[in-house]
Scaffold this motif. Structure first.
Motif, mmCIF file in Angstrom:
data_model
loop_
_atom_site.group_PDB
_atom_site.id
_atom_site.type_symbol
_atom_site.label_atom_id
_atom_site.label_comp_id
_atom_site.label_asym_id
_atom_site.label_seq_id
_atom_site.Cartn_x
_atom_site.Cartn_y
_atom_site.Cartn_z
ATOM 1 N N GLN A 51 0.859 -1.183 0.000
ATOM 2 C CA GLN A 51 0.000 0.000 0.000
ATOM 3 C C GLN A 51 0.898 1.237 0.000
ATOM 4 O O GLN A 51 1.167 1.838 1.045
ATOM 5 N N ASN A 53 0.700 4.443 -0.988
ATOM 6 C CA ASN A 53 0.291 5.753 -0.474
ATOM 7 C C ASN A 53 0.159 5.760 1.039
ATOM 8 O O ASN A 53 0.450 6.770 1.685
ATOM 9 N N ALA A 133 -4.056 8.734 2.650
ATOM 10 C CA ALA A 133 -3.688 7.719 1.665
ATOM 11 C C ALA A 133 -4.887 7.337 0.812
ATOM 12 O O ALA A 133 -4.757 7.143 -0.409
ATOM 13 N N PHE A 134 -6.057 7.244 1.435
ATOM 14 C CA PHE A 134 -7.282 6.929 0.699
ATOM 15 C C PHE A 134 -7.566 8.003 -0.348
ATOM 16 O O PHE A 134 -7.892 7.695 -1.502
ATOM 17 N N ASP A 137 -5.150 7.608 -3.155
ATOM 18 C CA ASP A 137 -5.537 6.463 -3.989
ATOM 19 C C ASP A 137 -6.676 6.840 -4.935
ATOM 20 O O ASP A 137 -6.675 6.448 -6.105
ATOM 21 N N LYS A 138 -7.653 7.591 -4.424
ATOM 22 C CA LYS A 138 -8.801 7.986 -5.251
ATOM 23 C C LYS A 138 -8.409 9.027 -6.299
ATOM 24 O O LYS A 138 -8.854 8.969 -7.440
ATOM 25 N N GLY A 141 -5.039 7.250 -8.165
ATOM 26 C CA GLY A 141 -5.179 5.860 -8.568
ATOM 27 C C GLY A 141 -4.084 5.005 -7.951
ATOM 28 O O GLY A 141 -3.194 5.500 -7.258
ATOM 29 N N GLU A 142 -4.173 3.733 -8.225
ATOM 30 C CA GLU A 142 -3.165 2.790 -7.725
ATOM 31 C C GLU A 142 -1.833 3.053 -8.413
ATOM 32 O O GLU A 142 -1.782 3.654 -9.500
ATOM 33 N N GLU A 143 -0.769 2.569 -7.784
ATOM 34 C CA GLU A 143 0.548 2.690 -8.403
ATOM 35 C C GLU A 143 0.557 1.957 -9.737
ATOM 36 O O GLU A 143 -0.029 0.880 -9.861
#
Length: 170
Positions: A51, A53, A133-134, A137-138, A141-143
């Motif tokens: 994870q 972020n 971090a959420f 992610d939003k 986006g994901e790595e």
């Protein structure tokens, strides 16, 4: 007592800073491949690295908090200017440059040996770090996985098989 507290803050600063650069430089796909090949260090690091972020946010929050606490502490025990200058010098040299230089060269080994500490820090800072971090992610986006072209893969194979000399690159 002042010396011990100062050393503790500087060590924590170096840990956060070094792990930030070291752990985030490790590619998740590469770690997964190493795990499939039986690398024990990769097995220890992957749970904290997966994870990105959350890890980034946790380490940055910890680093900023420790550096701020060190500055405030040294300003309180000396004059504000001396404390500010001393904390800046200690943070730059022992909290940033040396740890990042060392850990970046040994990221997997040091990441594995400190994974338990990193998990504790993530747990402690989770209430603050997770929402940030959420959001990252939003928003971001994901790595993105590392994807190499056929030509890049050929070059990587050449580099790793010793057919290419560094001198040619200079």
């Amino acid at each position: 007592m002042i010396f011990i507290v100062t050393i503790l803050f500087v060590l924590l600063s170096g840990l956060f800073s070094g792990l930030n650069l070291g752990l985030l430089s490790l590619n998740k796909n590469e770690l997964e491949r190493k795990i499939r090949l039986g690398d024990e260090n990769a097995k220890k690091v992957y749970p904290v690295r997966k994870q990105g972020n959350l890890l980034l946010t946790t380490l940055l929050l910890g680093n900023v908090a420790v550096n701020a606490a060190l500055s405030i502490f040294l300003a309180d025990v000396s004059s504000g200017l001396v404390g500010g200058l001393l904390s800046t010098a200690l943070i730059v040299l022992f909290g940033e440059i040396i740890p990042q230089s060392y850990i970046s060269r040994h990221a997997l080994r040091i990441g594995a040996s400190t994974a338990w500490i990193t998990k504790i820090i993530i747990f402690v800072l989770y209430p603050v770090a997770k929402p940030i971090a959420f959001a990252l992610d939003k928003i971001l986006g994901e790595e993105l996985p590392t994807i190499w072209s056929k030509e890049e893969l050929k070059e990587i194979i050449k580099d790793n098989s010793g057919n290419k000399r560094r001198k040619n690159l200079e």
